[in-house]
Design a protein around this motif. Structure first.
Motif, PDB file in Angstrom:
ATOM      1  N   UNK A 231       0.854  -1.188   0.000  1.00 49.55           N
ATOM      2  CA  UNK A 231       0.000   0.000   0.000  1.00 49.55           C
ATOM      3  C   UNK A 231       0.890   1.238   0.000  1.00 49.55           C
ATOM      4  N   UNK A 232       0.622   2.200  -0.882  1.00 45.55           N
ATOM      5  CA  UNK A 232       1.423   3.435  -0.857  1.00 45.55           C
ATOM      6  C   UNK A 232       1.377   4.085   0.521  1.00 45.55           C
ATOM      7  N   UNK A 233       2.529   4.210   1.136  1.00 46.71           N
ATOM      8  CA  UNK A 233       2.607   4.770   2.491  1.00 46.71           C
ATOM      9  C   UNK A 233       3.962   5.441   2.632  1.00 46.71           C
ATOM     10  N   UNK A 234       3.948   6.709   3.017  1.00 40.58           N
ATOM     11  CA  UNK A 234       5.174   7.502   3.022  1.00 40.58           C
ATOM     12  C   UNK A 234       5.885   7.411   4.370  1.00 40.58           C
ATOM     13  N   UNK A 235       7.156   6.986   4.326  1.00 39.00           N
ATOM     14  CA  UNK A 235       8.049   7.024   5.482  1.00 39.00           C
ATOM     15  C   UNK A 235       8.813   8.349   5.398  1.00 39.00           C
ATOM     16  N   UNK A 236       8.514   9.316   6.269  1.00 44.70           N
ATOM     17  CA  UNK A 236       9.104  10.664   6.127  1.00 44.70           C
ATOM     18  C   UNK A 236      10.626  10.673   6.108  1.00 44.70           C
ATOM     19  N   UNK A 237      11.271   9.899   6.972  1.00 45.62           N
ATOM     20  CA  UNK A 237      12.726   9.909   7.018  1.00 45.62           C
ATOM     21  C   UNK A 237      13.318   9.327   5.743  1.00 45.62           C
ATOM     22  N   UNK A 238      12.762   8.221   5.282  1.00 44.34           N
ATOM     23  CA  UNK A 238      13.249   7.617   4.044  1.00 44.34           C
ATOM     24  C   UNK A 238      12.985   8.545   2.861  1.00 44.34           C
ATOM     25  N   UNK A 239      11.806   9.165   2.839  1.00 39.94           N
ATOM     26  CA  UNK A 239      11.480  10.078   1.751  1.00 39.94           C
ATOM     27  C   UNK A 239      12.462  11.243   1.706  1.00 39.94           C
ATOM     28  N   UNK A 240      12.819  11.774   2.872  1.00 40.66           N
ATOM     29  CA  UNK A 240      13.759  12.896   2.912  1.00 40.66           C
ATOM     30  C   UNK A 240      15.105  12.490   2.314  1.00 40.66           C
ATOM     31  N   UNK A 241      15.565  11.280   2.645  1.00 35.95           N
ATOM     32  CA  UNK A 241      16.845  10.812   2.111  1.00 35.95           C
ATOM     33  C   UNK A 241      16.771  10.616   0.598  1.00 35.95           C
ATOM     34  N   UNK A 242      15.682  10.039   0.116  1.00 37.88           N
ATOM     35  CA  UNK A 242      15.536   9.813  -1.320  1.00 37.88           C
ATOM     36  C   UNK A 242      15.447  11.148  -2.065  1.00 37.88           C
ATOM     37  N   UNK A 243      14.747  12.112  -1.467  1.00 32.96           N
ATOM     38  CA  UNK A 243      14.602  13.416  -2.119  1.00 32.96           C
ATOM     39  C   UNK A 243      15.935  14.147  -2.236  1.00 32.96           C
ATOM     40  N   UNK A 244      16.787  13.999  -1.238  1.00 28.78           N
ATOM     41  CA  UNK A 244      18.107  14.625  -1.315  1.00 28.78           C
ATOM     42  C   UNK A 244      18.857  14.116  -2.536  1.00 28.78           C
ATOM     43  N   UNK A 245      18.707  12.823  -2.801  1.00 28.07           N
ATOM     44  CA  UNK A 245      19.351  12.230  -3.982  1.00 28.07           C
ATOM     45  C   UNK A 245      18.608  12.598  -5.269  1.00 28.07           C
ATOM     46  N   UNK A 246      17.281  12.586  -5.233  1.00 23.26           N
ATOM     47  CA  UNK A 246      16.476  12.660  -6.444  1.00 23.26           C
ATOM     48  C   UNK A 246      16.183  14.067  -6.920  1.00 23.26           C
ATOM     49  N   UNK A 247      16.074  15.032  -6.004  1.00 21.97           N
ATOM     50  CA  UNK A 247      15.656  16.370  -6.427  1.00 21.97           C
ATOM     51  C   UNK A 247      16.612  17.015  -7.441  1.00 21.97           C
ATOM     52  N   UNK A 248      17.934  16.858  -7.288  1.00 22.21           N
ATOM     53  CA  UNK A 248      18.800  17.374  -8.369  1.00 22.21           C
ATOM     54  C   UNK A 248      18.510  16.719  -9.713  1.00 22.21           C
ATOM     55  N   UNK A 249      18.151  15.424  -9.677  1.00 20.24           N
ATOM     56  CA  UNK A 249      17.777  14.752 -10.918  1.00 20.24           C
ATOM     57  C   UNK A 249      16.467  15.296 -11.451  1.00 20.24           C
ATOM     58  N   UNK A 250      15.556  15.699 -10.538  1.00 19.19           N
ATOM     59  CA  UNK A 250      14.312  16.316 -10.974  1.00 19.19           C
ATOM     60  C   UNK A 250      14.595  17.617 -11.711  1.00 19.19           C
ATOM     61  N   UNK A 251      15.439  18.455 -11.111  1.00 20.63           N
ATOM     62  CA  UNK A 251      15.756  19.743 -11.732  1.00 20.63           C
ATOM     63  C   UNK A 251      16.409  19.527 -13.090  1.00 20.63           C
ATOM     64  N   UNK A 252      17.377  18.607 -13.129  1.00 20.56           N
ATOM     65  CA  UNK A 252      18.044  18.338 -14.404  1.00 20.56           C
ATOM     66  C   UNK A 252      17.088  17.673 -15.387  1.00 20.56           C
ATOM     67  N   UNK A 253      16.188  16.835 -14.857  1.00 21.64           N
ATOM     68  CA  UNK A 253      15.213  16.192 -15.732  1.00 21.64           C
ATOM     69  C   UNK A 253      14.260  17.184 -16.354  1.00 21.64           C
ATOM     70  N   UNK A 254      13.856  18.185 -15.564  1.00 24.81           N
ATOM     71  CA  UNK A 254      12.986  19.231 -16.096  1.00 24.81           C
ATOM     72  C   UNK A 254      13.700  19.978 -17.218  1.00 24.81           C
ATOM     73  N   UNK A 255      14.957  20.344 -16.944  1.00 23.98           N
ATOM     74  CA  UNK A 255      15.712  21.067 -17.968  1.00 23.98           C
ATOM     75  C   UNK A 255      15.947  20.186 -19.196  1.00 23.98           C
ATOM     76  N   UNK A 256      16.275  18.909 -18.954  1.00 27.18           N
ATOM     77  CA  UNK A 256      16.530  18.007 -20.069  1.00 27.18           C
ATOM     78  C   UNK A 256      15.293  17.754 -20.905  1.00 27.18           C
ATOM     79  N   UNK A 257      14.151  17.544 -20.244  1.00 25.41           N
ATOM     80  CA  UNK A 257      12.915  17.318 -20.973  1.00 25.41           C
ATOM     81  C   UNK A 257      12.448  18.592 -21.650  1.00 25.41           C
ATOM     82  N   UNK A 258      12.735  19.727 -21.021  1.00 26.14           N
ATOM     83  CA  UNK A 258      12.412  21.001 -21.667  1.00 26.14           C
ATOM     84  C   UNK A 258      13.126  21.113 -23.003  1.00 26.14           C
ATOM     85  N   UNK A 259      14.341  20.574 -23.064  1.00 34.39           N
ATOM     86  CA  UNK A 259      15.050  20.564 -24.344  1.00 34.39           C
ATOM     87  C   UNK A 259      14.297  19.762 -25.399  1.00 34.39           C
TER      88      UNK A 259
END
Length: 509
Positions: A231-259
């Motif tokens: 069942x989709x269920x958010x673990x806040x601590x795990x989510x924070x760690x994943x976001x630290x890794x993933x958010x730069x990829x999100x920003x770059x992904x937005x720019x890359x897809x914008x291309x």
């Protein structure tokens, strides 16, 4: 491997980088590749159909919408796909109850992306009229298009992490079977709506979006069966760690897809007259280059989880270097096949769209560069230096905006094609520079340059012959000889054991 620091001029032989590892990558790429090509070919049948059912301007609406959808998917997935692969590897390294750790990771990433998708659709539904007006005159009377497309995005995002989980588990055939089911529903309904005459109704092209939505819903319902009742269920601590890794990829992904979609938007807003018609032609021609896109996609599906696994650094750099060479080699074969026979490939689209076939080699070249940049990106994902992705993609975005603004008002879709090529080349250059500085990898640059140069020589020789020989049959015979010559050159130059390569790719483990 040779001792001392890695040099970009070094040549990495297959024999010294654990052949079984590259064989595993080749096998996974073949599984994804053959299956993905079959699925995408089914979906690709809609291109010749729609370019004959719709005019240039109406098809331009489809091109516009389907350029925006990937951007929305990248935005709402928030880099969680790569984050899921990386943290699944961390769970294996940590030991303990690995299965429970992966279930918690899956529930958290799936829950967060699902929440984002639901909020996104709520906003789109409430603001459908302002969004339609902002998208242009073609949409002002069809705000319902915005809602249908929003639903497509919703269900596609709901399935992103479950599909990532299948890739992480190596369940390639299940992955493709589920994709095929959704595409099959989409294609069947699209043709059925045409036979029923629904595209001639006021709702028009909206019926194509309805067919797509039905396919997305079917895919989502089927993939729920693979989630093992998580069942989709958010673990806040795990989510924070994943976001630290993933958010730069999100920003770059937005720019890359914008291309990827910026050229379409620039055509729509910068071309003085007949913008939607030019957009339709541009979109149809880029569809012909789908073989190159398919190859890059199937390679990414196999290579991303493969290279983000727990390899030693020496193994990683050696495999990554060799993989880039073989990727370029295969890409140039595909480039020659499509570019030299582009008049034949032009028959895929309707007659009124073939006027833009001359931009096809430029589009193919941009797709090759996109795949090179993909190979150059694996190291900073592995080393968790994902902030460097922003440097690369924003460089590409800067060049894309500048070149589109300079080229499109003057040259239309021809300028958009060159702007995309320049943008991809800039990203490759910056990514290669960052690799040399922060993660030296022995890419066989001279050998890769030689492979590209010989392929381009064959292509230009084909173009020269076309100017002097008017007989299409002779041109095709000569082009086949050039393509065959390049294949022989590659096999002899790289000492490729073709039989062994086929066995390794097709062997099932």
């Amino acid at each position: 491997l040779p001792t001392g620091p890695f040099s970009c001029g070094n040549f990495v032989h297959l024999q010294v980088i654990r052949p079984f590892m590259l064989e595993k990558l080749a096998k996974q790429t073949a599984v994804y590749g053959i299956s993905t090509i079959a699925v995408r070919f089914l979906n690709y049948l809609l291109t010749p159909y729609f370019t004959r059912v719709f005019g240039q301007e109406t098809y331009g609406v489809m091109v516009d919408v389907y350029a925006l959808i990937p951007f929305a998917l990248v935005l709402l997935s928030m880099g969680m796909e790569s984050g899921y692969f990386r943290f699944a590897t961390r769970a294996e390294q940590a030991g303990g109850d690995v299965a429970q750790g992966k279930r918690r990771l899956f529930a958290t990433t799936w829950g967060f992306t699902s929440l984002a998708a639901l909020l996104f659709f709520a906003v789109v539904a409430l603001l459908r009229h302002p969004i339609a007006r902002a998208m242009g005159a073609a949409y002002t009377g069809h705000a319902d298009y915005v809602v249908w497309v929003g639903l497509i995005i919703l269900f596609d995002v709901l399935a992103i992490i479950p599909f990532s989980r299948l890739r992480e588990q190596g369940r390639a055939l299940t992955y493709v079977a589920l994709r095929a089911a959704g595409v099959g529903v989409n294609v069947a309904l699209a043709f059925s709506f045409g036979l029923a005459g629904l595209y001639a109704t006021p709702f028009g092209v909206g019926w194509a979006f309805v067919a797509n939505l039905a396919g997305s819903v079917v895919t989502w319902l089927l993939i729920l069966r693979t989630t093992d009742r998580v069942v989709p269920r958010i673990d806040p601590r795990l989510l924070a760690a994943v976001l630290v890794y993933s958010l730069p990829l999100l920003v770059s992904g937005i720019a890359g897809t914008a291309n990827e979609f910026l050229d379409r938007q620039m055509i729509k807003y910068l071309v003085p007259e007949g913008a939607m018609a030019q957009l339709g032609v541009y979109g149809a021609i880029t569809k012909i280059a789908v073989v190159m896109v398919l190859f890059t996609q199937m390679y990414r599906l196999a290579a991303e989880p493969f290279f983000l696994s727990n390899f030693r650094k020496t193994d990683f750099v050696a495999m990554n270097a060799a993989a880039l060479k073989y990727f370029v080699m295969a890409s140039m074969v595909i480039f020659l096949l499509i570019a030299m026979f582009r008049d034949a490939f032009a028959l895929i689209v309707g007659p009124q769209f073939r006027e833009g076939i001359f931009i096809l080699p430029i589009v193919l070249g941009a797709n090759v560069l996109s795949g090179v940049w993909l190979n150059l990106s694996f190291w900073y994902k592995r080393e968790e230096r994902t902030s460097l992705a922003m440097v690369v993609t924003f460089t590409g975005l800067l060049f894309a905006v500048g070149c589109n603004v300079a080229f499109v008002p003057r040259w239309g879709y021809y300028g958009a094609a060159w702007a995309r090529f320049v943008s991809e080349a800039a990203m490759v250059a910056v990514s290669f520079y960052l690799t040399r500085r922060f993660f030296p990898t022995p890419y066989p640059v001279r050998r890769i340059a030689e492979l590209v140069a010989v392929a381009l020589a064959a292509y230009f020789a084909s173009g020269l012959l076309a100017r002097w020989v008017s007989c299409v049959g002779l041109q095709y015979v000569f082009n086949l000889a050039l393509l065959g010559g390049y294949l022989c050159y590659v096999v002899r130059r790289e000492r490729i054991d073709v039989r062994a390569l086929v066995r390794a790719a097709l062997k099932r483990g």
